[in-house]
Enzyme design. Structure first.
Site, PDB file in Angstrom:
ATOM      1  N   LYS A   1       0.849  -1.192   0.000  1.00  0.00           N
ATOM      2  CA  LYS A   1       0.000   0.000   0.000  1.00  0.00           C
ATOM      3  C   LYS A   1       0.890   1.249   0.000  1.00  0.00           C
ATOM      4  O   LYS A   1       1.842   1.348   0.790  1.00  0.00           O
ATOM      5  CB  LYS A   1      -0.894  -0.027   1.252  1.00  0.00           C
ATOM      6  CG  LYS A   1      -1.709   1.235   1.481  1.00  0.00           C
ATOM      7  CD  LYS A   1      -2.865   1.373   0.504  1.00  0.00           C
ATOM      8  CE  LYS A   1      -3.548   2.729   0.678  1.00  0.00           C
ATOM      9  NZ  LYS A   1      -4.524   3.013  -0.393  1.00  0.00           N
TER      10      LYS A   1
ATOM     11  N   CYS B   1     -22.752  -7.842 -37.912  1.00  0.00           N
ATOM     12  CA  CYS B   1     -22.304  -6.944 -36.838  1.00  0.00           C
ATOM     13  C   CYS B   1     -22.099  -7.654 -35.508  1.00  0.00           C
ATOM     14  O   CYS B   1     -21.504  -7.101 -34.590  1.00  0.00           O
ATOM     15  CB  CYS B   1     -23.290  -5.792 -36.670  1.00  0.00           C
ATOM     16  SG  CYS B   1     -24.847  -6.277 -35.906  1.00  0.00           S
TER      17      CYS B   1
ATOM     18  N   LYS C   1       3.944   3.479 -12.133  1.00  0.00           N
ATOM     19  CA  LYS C   1       2.520   3.142 -12.282  1.00  0.00           C
ATOM     20  C   LYS C   1       1.775   4.339 -12.863  1.00  0.00           C
ATOM     21  O   LYS C   1       1.868   5.457 -12.336  1.00  0.00           O
ATOM     22  CB  LYS C   1       1.931   2.759 -10.927  1.00  0.00           C
ATOM     23  CG  LYS C   1       0.456   2.356 -11.008  1.00  0.00           C
ATOM     24  CD  LYS C   1      -0.009   1.712  -9.708  1.00  0.00           C
ATOM     25  CE  LYS C   1      -1.473   1.322  -9.771  1.00  0.00           C
ATOM     26  NZ  LYS C   1      -1.917   0.628  -8.548  1.00  0.00           N
TER      27      LYS C   1
ATOM     28  N   CYS D   1     -26.893  -9.662 -32.614  1.00  0.00           N
ATOM     29  CA  CYS D   1     -27.830 -10.718 -32.201  1.00  0.00           C
ATOM     30  C   CYS D   1     -27.119 -11.790 -31.392  1.00  0.00           C
ATOM     31  O   CYS D   1     -27.632 -12.280 -30.390  1.00  0.00           O
ATOM     32  CB  CYS D   1     -28.511 -11.332 -33.421  1.00  0.00           C
ATOM     33  SG  CYS D   1     -27.337 -11.982 -34.629  1.00  0.00           S
TER      34      CYS D   1
ATOM     35  N   CYS E   1      -3.059   8.026  -8.300  1.00  0.00           N
ATOM     36  CA  CYS E   1      -4.232   8.247  -7.461  1.00  0.00           C
ATOM     37  C   CYS E   1      -5.012   9.469  -7.940  1.00  0.00           C
ATOM     38  O   CYS E   1      -4.472  10.580  -7.978  1.00  0.00           O
ATOM     39  CB  CYS E   1      -3.798   8.421  -6.013  1.00  0.00           C
ATOM     40  SG  CYS E   1      -5.208   8.425  -4.909  1.00  0.00           S
TER      41      CYS E   1
END
Ligand SMILES: Cc1cc2nc3c(=O)[nH]c(=O)nc-3n(C[C@H](O)[C@H](O)[C@H](O)COP(=O)(O)OP(=O)(O)OC[C@H]3O[C@@H](n4cnc5c(N)ncnc54)[C@H](O)[C@@H]3O)c2cc1C
Ligand SMILES: Cc1cc2nc3c(=O)[nH]c(=O)nc-3n(C[C@H](O)[C@H](O)[C@H](O)COP(=O)(O)O)c2cc1C
Ligand code: SF4
Ligand code: SF4
Ligand code: SF4
Lengths: 461, 442
Positions: free
Chosen positions: B45, B381, B172, B384, B134
């Site tokens: 953390k 496409c 990050k 369905c 963040c």
């Protein structure tokens, strides 16, 4: 005055005339799921932590894991997870009384949401690997040790599988011409087909290579001696015996049979099995419910399930009774068997006397005799134990219910060369218990043959 | 047997399953428990000057009965003192010397960076991750995404870190940016050893219809939070592949993050070029035990295909991800309904009728609810087949090619594309469209 109980109900099922009609009448209670069902059902599983379903499964299958594996398209991996814990994974998915095991414990029940259909998902995954002959396991590297297994039922086969993985050379001796024990010869045909049960064992045997000798009952001291000489350990997975005698008048006339014998015949003769019009089943356990349901599905016009005590006191599961009722079976309670009536050497009916049960004590009601006319009596009043056979093994002890005494962790009997599991030890439970105990006994054998530490502390139960 | 071990920019781990820097990696207790459960690494953390959090911190997006298909939070970095965190890093490394423990860091000044890097290295961290992602709270203080959104600032800070760090450095990135290649390139230019992405996406999870306040609500008010969980995976995967395909970035190892929960997610990220993956939401939802499904699934995938290490298939999807103009325009698929599987919901019909190209018809016989595809009208496409609730009931069938493969690029070169508003070469020309008034005629 002996009154006669008779009613004119019509049979719910037509007598099956062909294999197809037989399958229709004995339609699978837990049919194979299709892809969509499996996808939708697996999506509902919450992946509980310390899941209650796992604890409720006697073999502790990692249920949330295998369901998630199904959902992520890793069905083969799901089957592997199942077999890791339970060698009878497919049979159990089909025949386990899941309502009182895993599914009964599913947390969804608490919210009145339908529990996850764990048994059918288990069947979905394992059937796939069996049908595709997907090899998941292999014989362990040989450790040079040999084990004999007596009985190719769930307990014996599970023990053989586990031992093979551990590197033992295993030979199974089976009295009959087929494996699976009561999975085929006992459970109701609407729970599992013969083909399903046999294909799973075949699938496992293909991979694990243990030998099975059929038509090879072990019945004499000499045979046992020879096994003792040749094998490092012996596993007893012999189950329990044929239907016990009731010692009542008329028991030996034609048309009186034991439930296990009736079911065994039914499973192989199917629609060719003659079942007469009126049937009385004696007993209040699951075997009685099964035999009654099966008679009704064979087209018997009237099937009575007669039990000595009250409905509430029946040993069978309520859902099995409901299933029998839905097949058209009529329950007759507080009816104690007096004698079996005969006419011309053939059964004609059963005479009962009414009972009252108070605080568990049963008393007969004077002058309350009555007769149910019938052409077939099925005794589902319990199976005899293999006392004679077991007495051939020196040092083996049985408890007061004539179950083989074992160490509850290693399943070693009081004769250290012998291990035991399944019905012979638990007195008659489910396939899943046999599967678990057979596997545990294999671990116990392995421990006993490989550990050079002090012997395990005795913990006989 | 597959070997899952990795060497990620010099950080070794028994497998690519890492916990992302977040609440599951808040303490040594959690990380040891996770390693014990099977995780190969953990990004601690984020540490820095400890913060103070608010109460009521998370929001979840439930889709139908699926809880937390999206998740957001308004938490900040670690609220524990650096000394406590360092002590526990040391302890974890003592018990798990071969697992990857990566220290996520976020501080302001160069001096602070140098100090904290020295501290975590001394504690035994195997690597450092720079939290430039963040999207709430920290950025208002000039850190987190405030850095991640400014490529020059990012490059400068990565430069400071590289000058100070002895262990491998992972940068990050935040997805709250118009083009992920900009901070990606800046990190590489700054000299980073590796990149991880994505951090969370700015989001509003929902509004309470009685109080008109957003979720999560802190005493009647709320703020934008960081969005993550299964819903963000497609966005994150595109960003990962953009970097993995970029010629100046592709040599830098990438740790993929965002919406990972199952072995399939892991495989997809690796196919897109990631060589480690990080997980936050799934571990917050189901606990560390979730890793056993990933582990078994990844192994089976690799064993079935004969991949010995993850490097055998890392990036294998990248050559198949091309620009739109390079796609073969003469390729054609047409929907096909399997009547044996159809359950008659007619969702495919109405989806195509109202939402696509009127290429599905329903029977005039009310007893027959199985729709039919009008092949001439079907443009292929997929709609369905996507709405159909039955597995593998509608499949898209490849049609025999009428013309040789040709791309938009080639059509452009040969002058065969529409160029004016009413150009007869319009793709839809000749395609059946019903008369407008047919919509209201009975
Ligand atoms: C009517 C009935 C219905 C049932 N329904 C269910 C159900 O729905 N679900 C469920 O889970 N369980 C059910 N059961 C219980 C389940 O079938 C048993 O618990 C399980 O089969 C026990 O396994 P086992 O291996 O211990 O014994 P068995 O299955 O009895 O197998 C023992 C094997 O050993 C062989 N054998 C015995 N003696 C010798 C010898 N001396 N030499 C060589 N071979 C020998 C036998 O031929 C047999 O094949 C039912 C049982 C019955 C009787
Ligand atoms: C509650 C919470 C706290 C987080 N805190 C941090 C943090 O301190 N440092 C950081 O780099 N990322 C932090 N993240 C972002 C995660 O590490 C991760 O990048 C993001 O959640 C996407 O992964 P996921 O979809 O698996 O959750 C946090 C995420 C959540 C949900
Ligand atoms: S209890 Fe039910 S929901 Fe929970 S893991 Fe087991 S099957 Fe899934
Ligand atoms: S998850 Fe734990 S800390 Fe969070 S609100 Fe619930 S009890 Fe409190
Ligand atoms: S969506 Fe699928 S199931 Fe529904 S009507 Fe169309 S083809 Fe049938």
């Amino acid at each position: 005055m002996v009154k006669s109980l008779n009613s004119d109900l019509m049979a719910e099922y037509k007598r099956p005339q062909s294999e197809e009609e037989f399958q229709q009448n004995f339609k699978q209670k837990k049919p194979l799921m299709n892809q969509t069902e499996a996808f939708v059902e697996s999506a509902r599983c919450l992946f509980c932590y310390d899941a209650p379903c796992v604890k409720a499964c006697p073999t502790h299958i990692d249920i949330p894991l295998f369901i998630k594996q199904i959902h992520t398209g890793n069905t083969i991996g799901a089957a592997e997870t199942i077999y890791d814990s339970n060698w009878m994974g497919n049979a159990c998915g089909k025949v386990c009384p899941t309502q009182v095991l895993c599914e009964g414990a599913c947390v969804h029940n608490h919210a009145h949401v339908k529990p996850i259909e764990i048994g059918r998902l288990q069947n979905f995954a394992t059937r796939q690997v069996i049908d595709q002959e997907k090899s998941l396991f292999h014989k362990g590297a040989s450790n040079g040790k040999k084990v004999a297994v007596i009985g190719a039922g769930p307990a014996g086969i599970s023990c053989a599988c586990e031992l093979s993985v551990l590197g033992y050379e295993v030979t199974v001796f089976e009295a009959l011409e087929r494996p699976s024990g009561l999975t085929v010869y006992g459970t109701a045909p609407y729970k599992i087909t013969n083909e399903e049960a046999l294909s799973e064992i075949d699938y496992l045997q293909q991979q694990l290579g243990f030998k099975v000798q059929y038509n090879s009952a072990i019945t004499t001291r000499e045979q046992l001696q020879s096994l003792e000489n040749q094998y490092d350990a012996i596993f007893l997975g012999v189950g329990i015996g044929p239907t016990a005698s009731l010692n009542v008048k008329g028991e030996d006339v034609k048309g009186v049979t034991g439930a296990v014998e009736f079911i065994r015949e039914l499973r192989f003769k199917k629609h060719n099995m003659p079942v007469p019009r009126r049937v009385v089943v004696l007993g209040g356990g699951n075997t009685a419910m099964d035999a009654a349901s099966e008679s009704a599905r064979m087209g018997a016009e009237q099937v009575f399930l007669a039990y000595r005590r009250s409905k509430e006191e029946m040993g069978g599961y309520s859902f099995e009774y409901d299933l029998a009722l839905s097949a058209g079976v009529q329950g007759v309670f507080n009816a104690s068997l007096r004698e079996i009536l005969e006419q011309d050497g053939y059964v004609a009916g059963v005479e009962f006397v009414k009972t009252v049960s108070q605080n568990g004590r049963l008393t007969e009601v004077p002058d309350s005799e009555f007769v149910i006319e019938c052409d077939l009596v099925i005794k589902a009043t319990g199976q005899a134990k293999m006392v004679d056979f077991l007495s051939l093994i020196p040092g083996l002890t049985l408890d007061s219910s004539r179950r083989i005494k074992v160490n509850t962790q290693t399943y070693q009997t009081e004769n250290p060369r012998y291990f035991a599991g399944g019905d012979a030890v638990n007195g008659g439970a489910e396939v899943v218990n046999g599967a678990y105990e057979g596997k545990m006994a294999a671990q116990g054998i392995h421990h006993s043959l490989t550990s050079h530490l002090s012997p395990l502390t005795s913990n006989h139960g | 047997m597959a070997d899952l071990s990795i060497n990620f920019a010099g950080i070794k781990a028994p497998n690519p399953f890492w916990l992302a820097s977040a609440p599951p990696t808040n303490s040594g207790y959690q990380i040891m428990k996770a390693f014990d459960a099977g995780w190969g690494g953990a990004v601690w953390k984020t540490m820095g000057v400890p913060i103070i959090n608010v109460s009521s911190r998370y929001g979840g997006l439930n889709y139908r009965d699926t809880r937390m298909s999206g998740f957001n939070n308004i938490e900040l970095i670690s609220d524990r003192t650096l000394a406590d965190n360092l002590k526990e890093i040391e302890e974890v490394k003592k018990y798990f010397p071969h697992h990857a423990v990566i220290a996520s860091l976020m501080v302001e000044s160069r001096k602070e960076w140098e100090q904290i890097i020295r501290d975590v290295e001394n504690a035994g961290a195997d690597g450092i991750e720079l939290n430039f992602g963040c999207p709430h709270g920290m950025c208002e203080r000039g850190m987190g995404s405030a850095v991640g959104q400014e490529p020059e600032v990012l490059e400068t800070i990565v430069g400071w870190v590289m000058a100070a760090a002895k262990v491998p450095v992972i940068t990050k990135l935040t997805p709250n940016i118009s083009n992920i290649e900009d901070p990606g390139l800046a990190a590489v230019k700054g000299g980073t050893n590796a990149i991880s992405l994505i951090n969370t996406i700015k989001s509003i999870m929902g509004i309470d219809l009685d109080t008109f306040a957003p979720y999560p609500t802190v005493d009647g008010k709320g703020t934008n939070g960081g969005y993550c969980g299964p819903a963000v995976k497609p966005i994150a995967m595109n960003m990962v592949r953009q970097l993995a395909q970029h010629p100046d970035i592709s040599g830098t190892p990438i740790s993929g993050i965002g919406g990972i929960e199952t072995w399939r997610d892991v495989v997809e990220y690796i196919l897109l070029g990631a060589t480690s993956v990080q997980v936050c939401t799934a571990a917050m939802h189901y606990g560390f035990g979730i890793v056993r499904e990933m582990d078994k699934g990844l192994r089976r995938f690799m064993d079935e295909r004969g991949f010995e290490t993850i490097y055998d298939f890392a990036g294998k999807a990248l050559p198949n991800i091309v620009e739109w103009k390079e796609l073969n325009m003469s390729y054609k698929v047409v929907a096909s309904i399997n009547p044996a599987k159809c359950i008659g919901c007619q969702l495919c019909y109405i989806a195509c009728e109202d939402g696509a190209h009127q290429a599905i018809s329903v029977s005039s016989d009310p007893a027959n609810r199985i729709p039919s595809i009008i092949e001439e009208n079907c443009v292929g496409c997929n709609l369905c087949s996507l709405v159909c609730p039955v597995e593998a009931c509608i499949t898209m069938e490849k049609q025999p090619a009428k013309v040789a493969p040709v791309t938009w690029e080639q059509l452009t070169e040969t002058g065969n594309i529409p160029t004016t508003f009413n150009d007869p070469r319009a793709g839809g020309n000749g395609h059946y469209v019903p008369e407008p008034a047919a919509a209201i005629k009975r």
